[in-house]
Design a protein around this motif. Sequence first.
Motif, PDB file in Angstrom:
ATOM      1  N   ASN A 130      17.235  -6.586  12.437  1.00 51.44           N
ATOM      2  CA  ASN A 130      18.444  -6.289  13.235  1.00 51.44           C
ATOM      3  C   ASN A 130      19.430  -5.390  12.495  1.00 51.44           C
ATOM      4  OD1 ASN A 130      17.543  -7.977  15.376  1.00 51.44           O
ATOM      5  ND2 ASN A 130      18.340  -9.772  14.294  1.00 51.44           N
ATOM      6  N   SER A 131      18.947  -4.606  11.536  1.00 59.72           N
ATOM      7  CA  SER A 131      19.826  -3.715  10.769  1.00 59.72           C
ATOM      8  C   SER A 131      20.050  -2.380  11.457  1.00 59.72           C
ATOM      9  CB  SER A 131      19.226  -3.451   9.384  1.00 59.72           C
ATOM     10  OG  SER A 131      18.049  -2.646   9.489  1.00 59.72           O
ATOM     11  N   GLY A 132      19.153  -2.055  12.402  1.00 53.66           N
ATOM     12  CA  GLY A 132      19.210  -0.748  13.034  1.00 53.66           C
ATOM     13  C   GLY A 132      18.410   0.307  12.292  1.00 53.66           C
ATOM     14  N   TYR A 133      17.756  -0.076  11.184  1.00 55.12           N
ATOM     15  CA  TYR A 133      16.969   0.866  10.391  1.00 55.12           C
ATOM     16  C   TYR A 133      15.517   0.421  10.299  1.00 55.12           C
ATOM     17  CZ  TYR A 133      21.308   3.025   8.767  1.00 55.12           C
ATOM     18  OH  TYR A 133      22.515   3.673   8.701  1.00 55.12           O
ATOM     19  N   ASP A 134      14.628   1.414  10.209  1.00 56.47           N
ATOM     20  CA  ASP A 134      13.221   1.145   9.949  1.00 56.47           C
ATOM     21  C   ASP A 134      12.999   0.890   8.462  1.00 56.47           C
ATOM     22  OD1 ASP A 134      12.745   1.668  12.597  1.00 56.47           O
ATOM     23  OD2 ASP A 134      11.403   3.383  12.249  1.00 56.47           O
ATOM     24  N   ARG A 135      11.886   0.249   8.161  1.00 55.18           N
ATOM     25  CA  ARG A 135      11.406   0.143   6.784  1.00 55.18           C
ATOM     26  C   ARG A 135      10.609   1.412   6.523  1.00 55.18           C
ATOM     27  NH1 ARG A 135      11.501  -4.069   9.853  1.00 55.18           N
ATOM     28  NH2 ARG A 135      12.215  -6.122   9.158  1.00 55.18           N
ATOM     29  N   GLY A 136      11.270   2.414   5.983  1.00 60.36           N
ATOM     30  CA  GLY A 136      10.679   3.736   5.851  1.00 60.36           C
ATOM     31  C   GLY A 136       9.892   3.886   4.566  1.00 60.36           C
ATOM     32  N   HIS A 137       8.575   3.996   4.677  1.00 59.21           N
ATOM     33  CA  HIS A 137       7.730   4.195   3.499  1.00 59.21           C
ATOM     34  C   HIS A 137       8.122   5.473   2.753  1.00 59.21           C
ATOM     35  CE1 HIS A 137       4.961   1.317   5.411  1.00 59.21           C
ATOM     36  NE2 HIS A 137       4.307   1.253   4.264  1.00 59.21           N
ATOM     37  N   MET A 138       8.112   5.402   1.431  1.00 58.92           N
ATOM     38  CA  MET A 138       8.217   6.605   0.625  1.00 58.92           C
ATOM     39  C   MET A 138       6.807   7.132   0.332  1.00 58.92           C
ATOM     40  SD  MET A 138      11.549   7.307   0.258  1.00 58.92           S
ATOM     41  CE  MET A 138      11.331   7.147   2.056  1.00 58.92           C
ATOM     42  N   THR A 139       5.952   6.382  -0.345  1.00 59.13           N
ATOM     43  CA  THR A 139       4.527   6.710  -0.326  1.00 59.13           C
ATOM     44  C   THR A 139       3.953   6.130   0.959  1.00 59.13           C
ATOM     45  OG1 THR A 139       4.168   6.860  -2.714  1.00 59.13           O
ATOM     46  CG2 THR A 139       2.283   6.216  -1.372  1.00 59.13           C
ATOM     47  N   PRO A 140       3.384   6.973   1.818  1.00 61.31           N
ATOM     48  CA  PRO A 140       2.958   6.490   3.141  1.00 61.31           C
ATOM     49  C   PRO A 140       1.724   5.613   3.090  1.00 61.31           C
ATOM     50  CG  PRO A 140       3.186   8.902   3.070  1.00 61.31           C
ATOM     51  CD  PRO A 140       3.212   8.421   1.663  1.00 61.31           C
ATOM     52  N   ALA A 141       1.680   4.632   3.972  1.00 56.39           N
ATOM     53  CA  ALA A 141       0.465   3.836   4.136  1.00 56.39           C
ATOM     54  C   ALA A 141      -0.699   4.721   4.556  1.00 56.39           C
ATOM     55  CB  ALA A 141       0.704   2.733   5.173  1.00 56.39           C
ATOM     56  N   GLY A 142      -0.393   5.763   5.296  1.00 56.35           N
ATOM     57  CA  GLY A 142      -1.432   6.664   5.793  1.00 56.35           C
ATOM     58  C   GLY A 142      -2.095   7.510   4.733  1.00 56.35           C
ATOM     59  N   ASP A 143      -1.590   7.466   3.492  1.00 56.14           N
ATOM     60  CA  ASP A 143      -2.204   8.206   2.385  1.00 56.14           C
ATOM     61  C   ASP A 143      -3.193   7.358   1.597  1.00 56.14           C
ATOM     62  OD1 ASP A 143      -0.477  10.214   3.123  1.00 56.14           O
ATOM     63  OD2 ASP A 143       0.618  10.283   1.218  1.00 56.14           O
ATOM     64  N   GLU A 144      -3.226   6.055   1.858  1.00 54.80           N
ATOM     65  CA  GLU A 144      -3.999   5.145   1.004  1.00 54.80           C
ATOM     66  C   GLU A 144      -5.445   5.045   1.477  1.00 54.80           C
ATOM     67  OE1 GLU A 144      -2.097   3.858  -1.793  1.00 54.80           O
ATOM     68  OE2 GLU A 144      -1.078   5.535  -0.846  1.00 54.80           O
ATOM     69  N   SER A 145      -6.396   5.113   0.518  1.00 47.57           N
ATOM     70  CA  SER A 145      -7.797   5.301   0.867  1.00 47.57           C
ATOM     71  C   SER A 145      -8.606   4.019   1.000  1.00 47.57           C
ATOM     72  CB  SER A 145      -8.471   6.206  -0.171  1.00 47.57           C
ATOM     73  OG  SER A 145      -8.573   5.555  -1.429  1.00 47.57           O
ATOM     74  N   THR A 146      -8.029   2.876   0.626  1.00 47.55           N
ATOM     75  CA  THR A 146      -8.738   1.599   0.761  1.00 47.55           C
ATOM     76  C   THR A 146      -7.811   0.576   1.407  1.00 47.55           C
ATOM     77  OG1 THR A 146      -8.051   0.639  -1.365  1.00 47.55           O
ATOM     78  CG2 THR A 146      -9.982   2.097  -1.386  1.00 47.55           C
ATOM     79  N   ILE A 147      -8.392  -0.481   1.920  1.00 53.01           N
ATOM     80  CA  ILE A 147      -7.589  -1.543   2.524  1.00 53.01           C
ATOM     81  C   ILE A 147      -6.628  -2.128   1.493  1.00 53.01           C
ATOM     82  CG2 ILE A 147      -7.656  -3.842   3.556  1.00 53.01           C
ATOM     83  CD1 ILE A 147      -8.520  -1.698   5.484  1.00 53.01           C
ATOM     84  N   ASP A 148      -7.115  -2.358   0.275  1.00 55.18           N
ATOM     85  CA  ASP A 148      -6.265  -2.970  -0.754  1.00 55.18           C
ATOM     86  C   ASP A 148      -5.111  -2.062  -1.144  1.00 55.18           C
ATOM     87  OD1 ASP A 148      -7.751  -5.284  -0.798  1.00 55.18           O
ATOM     88  OD2 ASP A 148      -8.936  -4.723  -2.560  1.00 55.18           O
ATOM     89  N   SER A 149      -5.380  -0.770  -1.335  1.00 56.36           N
ATOM     90  CA  SER A 149      -4.290   0.132  -1.726  1.00 56.36           C
ATOM     91  C   SER A 149      -3.321   0.353  -0.571  1.00 56.36           C
ATOM     92  CB  SER A 149      -4.848   1.462  -2.239  1.00 56.36           C
ATOM     93  OG  SER A 149      -5.610   2.117  -1.245  1.00 56.36           O
ATOM     94  N   GLU A 150      -3.851   0.341   0.646  1.00 56.66           N
ATOM     95  CA  GLU A 150      -2.968   0.466   1.819  1.00 56.66           C
ATOM     96  C   GLU A 150      -2.014  -0.714   1.883  1.00 56.66           C
ATOM     97  OE1 GLU A 150      -2.047   0.020   6.217  1.00 56.66           O
ATOM     98  OE2 GLU A 150      -3.108  -1.322   4.887  1.00 56.66           O
ATOM     99  N   LYS A 151      -2.506  -1.911   1.572  1.00 56.01           N
ATOM    100  CA  LYS A 151      -1.640  -3.089   1.554  1.00 56.01           C
ATOM    101  C   LYS A 151      -0.554  -2.943   0.477  1.00 56.01           C
ATOM    102  CE  LYS A 151      -4.980  -6.395   3.444  1.00 56.01           C
ATOM    103  NZ  LYS A 151      -5.834  -7.577   3.170  1.00 56.01           N
ATOM    104  N   GLU A 152      -0.916  -2.347  -0.666  1.00 54.19           N
ATOM    105  CA  GLU A 152       0.059  -2.157  -1.748  1.00 54.19           C
ATOM    106  C   GLU A 152       1.220  -1.262  -1.322  1.00 54.19           C
ATOM    107  OE1 GLU A 152      -2.700  -2.573  -5.776  1.00 54.19           O
ATOM    108  OE2 GLU A 152      -2.340  -0.595  -4.907  1.00 54.19           O
ATOM    109  N   SER A 153       0.966  -0.340  -0.401  1.00 55.39           N
ATOM    110  CA  SER A 153       2.026   0.564   0.038  1.00 55.39           C
ATOM    111  C   SER A 153       3.096  -0.140   0.851  1.00 55.39           C
ATOM    112  CB  SER A 153       1.439   1.724   0.852  1.00 55.39           C
ATOM    113  OG  SER A 153       1.073   1.306   2.159  1.00 55.39           O
ATOM    114  N   PHE A 154       2.815  -1.370   1.302  1.00 58.00           N
ATOM    115  CA  PHE A 154       3.787  -2.128   2.082  1.00 58.00           C
ATOM    116  C   PHE A 154       4.732  -2.952   1.192  1.00 58.00           C
ATOM    117  CE2 PHE A 154       1.037  -0.906   5.474  1.00 58.00           C
ATOM    118  CZ  PHE A 154       1.835  -0.891   6.607  1.00 58.00           C
TER     119      PHE A 154
END
Length: 249
Positions: free
Chosen positions: A106-130
């Motif tokens: 309810n802050s009015g802001y997104d949780r904006g990734h700096m390193t994008p989840a869409g750049d991560e090549s494995t399920i485990d590394s994609e989870k790390e981006s969160f």
Amino acid sequence: MHMRQWLFAVSFLVSGACFAGTACPNFFVSGSNPSIDASLTPRTTEVCHTEYVLLASGVTKDPVYSAQHLTAAQVAGADSISRTGSFHQETGIPTADRSQDSDYTNSGYDRGHMTPAGDESTIDSEKESFSMANVVPQDHKLNTGEWAKIEAQVRNLATQLGEVYVVTGPAFDPDNIPTIGKDKVAVPEYTWKAVYEPGKGAAAYLCVNDDSITCDVVSLNDIKTLAGVDPFPALSSSMHSNPIGLPLP
């Protein structure tokens, strides 16, 4: 107002750059991690993940920066997996320096990734981006619009060139830093993404963190002045002052 005009209007004097060692030099150009203004150094912690590294700030509860050596192979891997991550506290930094998922509710802001989840090549590394230390309060229209297009454009560059180095982070208006949540997560005035194309040069995307969708391509020196971060200190002064022509979406 044109990007260059407001960049000059809000720029502040960098009081002195600080260099520190890194435990994960593979993410940085020539192994040299970004130099940061002395005012940004208190309560910082480096966290090395599988495919990116971040420098977390316990003062702002945001990353000072998040960095990658993004390759064509990594992008190909990222295209082959689904988005499965969920936001979580960063256990690699002190508890008192962490932000929480609930800070954004309810802050009015997104949780904006700096390193994008869409750049991560494995399920485990994609989870790390969160990691919550890899996000900043970002305007929803920017996050899902122009910023997402910029992230896709950088992936395209990595695919075309074979590799790029990327450093992404927030920049704040020193006279007005609003916060959200009980952990007082600082809301940046701008977000930026610096890109080095090996053998060619570097530049940075810079976006105002609001729904105006005001983005431009600026020099590394502009980022150093505005954010207090030199993304690629190993590069020449000429590359710092002369931005390459990164394509805007």
